[in-house]
Design a protein around this motif. Structure first.
Motif, PDB file in Angstrom:
ATOM      1  N   ALA A  51       0.843  -1.203   0.000  1.00 54.74           N
ATOM      2  CA  ALA A  51       0.000   0.000   0.000  1.00 54.74           C
ATOM      3  C   ALA A  51       0.875   1.249   0.000  1.00 54.74           C
ATOM      4  O   ALA A  51       0.600   2.228  -0.726  1.00 54.74           O
ATOM      5  N   ARG A  52       1.940   1.220   0.763  1.00 52.11           N
ATOM      6  CA  ARG A  52       2.846   2.372   0.845  1.00 52.11           C
ATOM      7  C   ARG A  52       3.608   2.567  -0.479  1.00 52.11           C
ATOM      8  O   ARG A  52       3.776   3.691  -0.953  1.00 52.11           O
ATOM      9  N   ILE A  53       4.073   1.470  -1.071  1.00 51.91           N
ATOM     10  CA  ILE A  53       4.791   1.570  -2.362  1.00 51.91           C
ATOM     11  C   ILE A  53       3.855   2.098  -3.443  1.00 51.91           C
ATOM     12  O   ILE A  53       4.236   2.952  -4.267  1.00 51.91           O
ATOM     13  N   PHE A  54       2.613   1.590  -3.444  1.00 50.72           N
ATOM     14  CA  PHE A  54       1.635   2.034  -4.441  1.00 50.72           C
ATOM     15  C   PHE A  54       1.334   3.535  -4.275  1.00 50.72           C
ATOM     16  O   PHE A  54       1.223   4.271  -5.263  1.00 50.72           O
ATOM     17  N   ALA A  55       1.212   3.973  -3.012  1.00 52.90           N
ATOM     18  CA  ALA A  55       0.954   5.400  -2.755  1.00 52.90           C
ATOM     19  C   ALA A  55       2.116   6.253  -3.250  1.00 52.90           C
ATOM     20  O   ALA A  55       1.905   7.327  -3.856  1.00 52.90           O
ATOM     21  N   LYS A  56       3.337   5.801  -2.997  1.00 60.40           N
ATOM     22  CA  LYS A  56       4.503   6.553  -3.485  1.00 60.40           C
ATOM     23  C   LYS A  56       4.525   6.600  -5.008  1.00 60.40           C
ATOM     24  O   LYS A  56       4.866   7.638  -5.613  1.00 60.40           O
ATOM     25  N   ALA A  57       4.144   5.490  -5.644  1.00 54.84           N
ATOM     26  CA  ALA A  57       4.198   5.420  -7.109  1.00 54.84           C
ATOM     27  C   ALA A  57       3.192   6.369  -7.748  1.00 54.84           C
ATOM     28  O   ALA A  57       3.521   7.068  -8.728  1.00 54.84           O
ATOM     29  N   ILE A  58       1.948   6.435  -7.227  1.00 52.85           N
ATOM     30  CA  ILE A  58       0.939   7.289  -7.870  1.00 52.85           C
ATOM     31  C   ILE A  58       1.144   8.763  -7.522  1.00 52.85           C
ATOM     32  O   ILE A  58       0.546   9.639  -8.159  1.00 52.85           O
ATOM     33  N   ARG A  59       1.993   9.049  -6.541  1.00 53.82           N
ATOM     34  CA  ARG A  59       2.288  10.439  -6.187  1.00 53.82           C
ATOM     35  C   ARG A  59       3.706  10.850  -6.593  1.00 53.82           C
ATOM     36  O   ARG A  59       4.111  11.996  -6.404  1.00 53.82           O
ATOM     37  N   CYS A  60       4.483   9.924  -7.139  1.00 50.65           N
ATOM     38  CA  CYS A  60       5.896  10.193  -7.441  1.00 50.65           C
ATOM     39  C   CYS A  60       6.034  11.241  -8.554  1.00 50.65           C
ATOM     40  O   CYS A  60       5.298  11.224  -9.558  1.00 50.65           O
ATOM     41  N   GLU A  61       6.997  12.112  -8.376  1.00 48.18           N
ATOM     42  CA  GLU A  61       7.255  13.179  -9.366  1.00 48.18           C
ATOM     43  C   GLU A  61       8.165  12.698 -10.490  1.00 48.18           C
ATOM     44  O   GLU A  61       8.210  13.312 -11.553  1.00 48.18           O
ATOM     45  N   ASN A  62       8.889  11.606 -10.253  1.00 45.97           N
ATOM     46  CA  ASN A  62       9.820  11.079 -11.269  1.00 45.97           C
ATOM     47  C   ASN A  62       9.622   9.567 -11.419  1.00 45.97           C
ATOM     48  O   ASN A  62      10.538   8.778 -11.197  1.00 45.97           O
TER      49      ASN A  62
END
Length: 529
Positions: A51-62
Motif C-alpha cells: 500500500a505504501r509503495i503504491f501510494a509513493k508510485a501514484i504520487r511520485c514526481e519522477n
C-alpha cells in the motif's frame, strides 16, 4: 529490528506477491487508478508495505518507466519519513468509532497539497464498527477524484458486503518455506550471521507460518540470545521454546516401533525441559507429516533422521493412520483438564495401537507390595543332645509330616457373609459399581423377606429418586440386577420376584423409609457425636 530494516521500498523487492505487484504496476502505467482497494491476507505478508509503495508510485514526481517510485523526490521522501500531509495511515483497531470516520471524511474534501492524489490507508479495517462503516459508505461509493482508499485486513469475512462491492480486492499469498528460507539466508549473510546446520534455517522458516515479518522477528530473537555469530541448535530451540530435534526423532521412532516405555521416558524428559506441550506436539506431527510427503517416485520414504529398521517394519498406510489419530488425540489432550498427562496418554496410545486395533490386549497383572520385615537377632539356645534312636524317630516323624497328602490338611472354614441388604449393596459395588450407585438410592421395603425362601423382594424409591428407578427399569440394567441378586442370594433367577416401585409419603411413614445413603449418613453422624 530486522523486519523494519529489510522492509521493501520498491515493487521489485516484494517477495511472493508478483500477481499483485504486476497488476498495480499495469494500472499505474495505463493511468487506471481505482478509487478503493482491499488488500487481504495473513499478518506480516506485505499488505501495508505494498500500500505504501503504491501510494509513493501514484504520487511520485519522477516515476520510472517500469512503474517504480524514484524514492528521491519530495513526495517519496515525505511518505518514507511519515510526515506527508497527503498520505495518511489509520489504524482501524484504535480509530474505529463514527467520530473518527467523520473526521476522516471531512479531511477527504480538501485537495492534495501537491501531486494528483491523496491516499488514505486504513489498516485492520475489519475492526471498524458497523455504524462507522455506514458513515463511510457514501464517500466510498462516490469519492472525490483526488482520493484513493486502500484498506488492509486479515479477516475480510467481517466486512460488510456493501464495502466489499465497492473495492478492488487483492488476496495475498502466504510465503512459502523456500521463499522464507531465501530471505532469511540473504539477511543472515548481510548481517554476518551463520547457522550451524542448514536444517536450522529451514526450521526457523517453518516457525514463521507463512509470514515474512514473523520470520524476521524470530531471527531477531535468536540473534539476541546467541553469544556468537553462529546460531546453534541449542540456541535456536531454547529461543523458540522448542524441543531438540533428537527428542522429536526419538519420540517418533518410539511411537512407530511401538515402544511404550521409550515414549514415556522421552515425554518426561521433554516436560523436564519445560517445553510447551503444544509446540512439542506440533513438532512431532510436523515430523510425521514430512515422513508422509517425502516419497520418491517408487513410493520409498526418503529420510535420514529416523531409524531405518523401524521404518522398514511399518507400512505407509499405518503411518497415515498414526498421523490422523494422533492429531485428533492431541487436539483433545491440549484442551483437557490435565494436558500434560493426557498428551502423554495420547503418545502411549499410539505406541499400543496394535493391541487397540486387534483388541487383543493382555489383562493387567497386579503384583502385591511385600512389607519388609526387619530381622531381629535372637539368642540361640543349644538344645540338649538326644539319644541316636530318639533322634532317628524325630527325623522320621518330620519326614512323614512333610510327605503327608494335601487331602489330610483341613481347609480353613469359609467366612459366611450375612445375606443382608447392606451386604448386597457392598457386593454390587465390588462387581458392578454403576448398578450399585442406582440401587443404593432405593431401599428394601420388606427386609424380612430378603433372605428367606419366599423371594418376594420390594425395592422402593422416593419421588426425587425417579431417575434411579427409570435407570433400573431398562432391560439391560434390570437383567444385571436379577443376575447379581441371584448370585448373592445363591438362588435361581426364576425364583426371584423383584418389584421396583415409587414410594409416596404415606408409604414412607409406614415403612420408616430410608435409603442406604441416608442410613450411612446417619451412622456417620452418630460416630461424630
Amino acid at each position: 529490528m530486522l523486519a523494519r530494516k529489510w522492509r521493501p521500498k520498491l515493487f521489485k523487492e516484494v517477495r511472493g506477491q508478483s500477481h499483485i505487484t504486476q497488476t498495480l504496476i499495469n494500472s499505474i502505467k495505463n493511468n487506471k487508478i481505482a478509487h478503493a482497494y482491499l488488500l487481504t491476507g495473513t499478518r506480516g505478508i506485505g499488505k501495508t508495505t505494498i500500500a505504501r509503495i503504491f501510494a509513493k508510485a501514484i504520487r511520485c514526481e519522477n516515476l520510472s518507466a517500469e512503474g517504480e517510485p524514484c524514492l528521491k523526490c519530495s513526495s517519496c521522501l515525505a511518505i518514507d519519513a511519515g510526515n506527508s500531509i497527503d498520505y495518511l495511515e489509520v489504524d482501524g483497531a484504535s480509530n474505529n468509532s463514527v467520530d473518527d470516520i467523520r473526521e476522516l471524511i471531512e479531511n477527504v474534501q480538501y485537495l492534495p497539497s501537491s501531486g494528483k492524489y491523496k491516499v488514505y490507508v486504513v489498516d485492520e479495517v475489519h475492526m471498524l464498527t458497523t455504524s462507522a462503516f455506514n458513515a463511510l459508505l457514501k464517500t466510498l461509493e462516490e469519492p472525490p477524484e483526488h482520493v484513493v482508499f486502500i484498506f488492509a485486513t486479515t479477516d475480510p469475512q467481517k466486512l460488510l458486503g456493501t464495502v466489499l462491492s465497492r473495492c478492488q480486492r487483492f488476496d495475498f499469498k502466504n510465503s512459502t518455506i523456500e521463499d522464507t528460507v531465501k530471505l532469511l539466508s540473504e539477511v543472515a549473510d548481510t548481517e554476518g550471521i551463520k547457522f550451524e546446520k542448514e536444517d536450522l534455517l529451514r526450521e526457523l522458516a517453518k516457525q514463521g507460518h507463512g509470514s515474512f515479518r514473523d520470520s524476521l522477528s524470530l531471527l531477531d530473537q535468536v540473534i539476541s540470545l546467541s553469544e556468537s555469530d553462529t546460531i546453534t541448535e541449542d540456541t535456536l530451540m531454547l529461543s523458540l521454546g522448542m524441543a531438540k530435534v533428537h527428542s522429536v526423532n526419538h519420540m517418533l521412532n518410539s511411537i512407530l516401533a511401538k515402544n511404550k516405555d521409550a515414549v514415556t521416558q522421552t515425554f518426561e524428559s521433554v516436560v523436564a525441559e519445560n517445553i510447551d506441550l503444544k509446540i512439542f506436539s506440533k513438532q512431532v506431527l510436523d515430523k510425521l507429516y514430512d515422513l508422509l510427503t517425502n516419497l520418491d517416485e517408487a513410493g520409498n520414504i526418503q529420510t535420514t533422521d529416523l531409524d531405518r529398521d523401524v521404518l522398514e517394519a511399518i507400512s505407509l498406510i499405518e503411518v497415515m493412520w498414526v498421523y490422523e489419530n494422533l492429531s485428533k488425540d492431541l487436539d483433545w489432550a491440549l484442551n483437557s483438564f490435565d494436558p500434560e498427562k493426557t498428551c502423554c496418554f495420547s503418545f502411549i496410545k499410539m505406541a499400543l495401537r496394535e493391541q487397540i486395533v486387534t483388541q487383543q490386549s493382555p489383562n493387567l497383572s497386579v503384583k502385591k507390595k511385600h512389607k519388609v520385615i526387619e530381622k531381629t537377632v535372637e539368642t540361640v539356645v543349644e538344645e540338649p543332645k538326644m539319644p541316636a534312636t530318639q533322634a532317628q524317630e524325630t527325623v522320621e516323624e518330620k519326614e512323614s509330616a512333610v510327605e503327608a497328602p494335601a487331602e489330610q490338611v483341613e481347609a480353613s472354614p469359609e467366612i459366611k457373609v450375612e445375606k443382608s441388604w447392606d451386604n448386597f449393596i457392598k457386593y454390587l459395588y465390588e462387581h458392578k459399581g454403576s448398578l450399585a450407585m442406582n440401587v443404593e438410592r432405593g431401599n428394601i421395603l420388606n427386609s424380612a423377606d430378603f433372605n428367606v425362601n419366599a423371594r418376594n423382594i420390594k425395592i422402593g424409591f422416593l419421588d426425587d429418586g425417579k431417575i434411579f428407578f427409570d435407570y433400573l427399569q431398562e432391560k439391560e440394567n434390570w437383567d444385571e440386577l436379577r443376575l447379581a441378586m441371584s448370585k448373592f442370594l445363591e438362588a435361581p433367577e426364576d425364583q426371584l420376584n423383584i418389584h421396583l416401585q415409587i414410594v409416596d409419603d404415606e408409604a414412607v411413614e409406614s415403612h420408616n423409609f430410608k435409603t442406604t445413603v441416608d442410613m450411612h449418613e446417619d451412622a456417620e453422624k452418630k460416630l461424630k457425636e
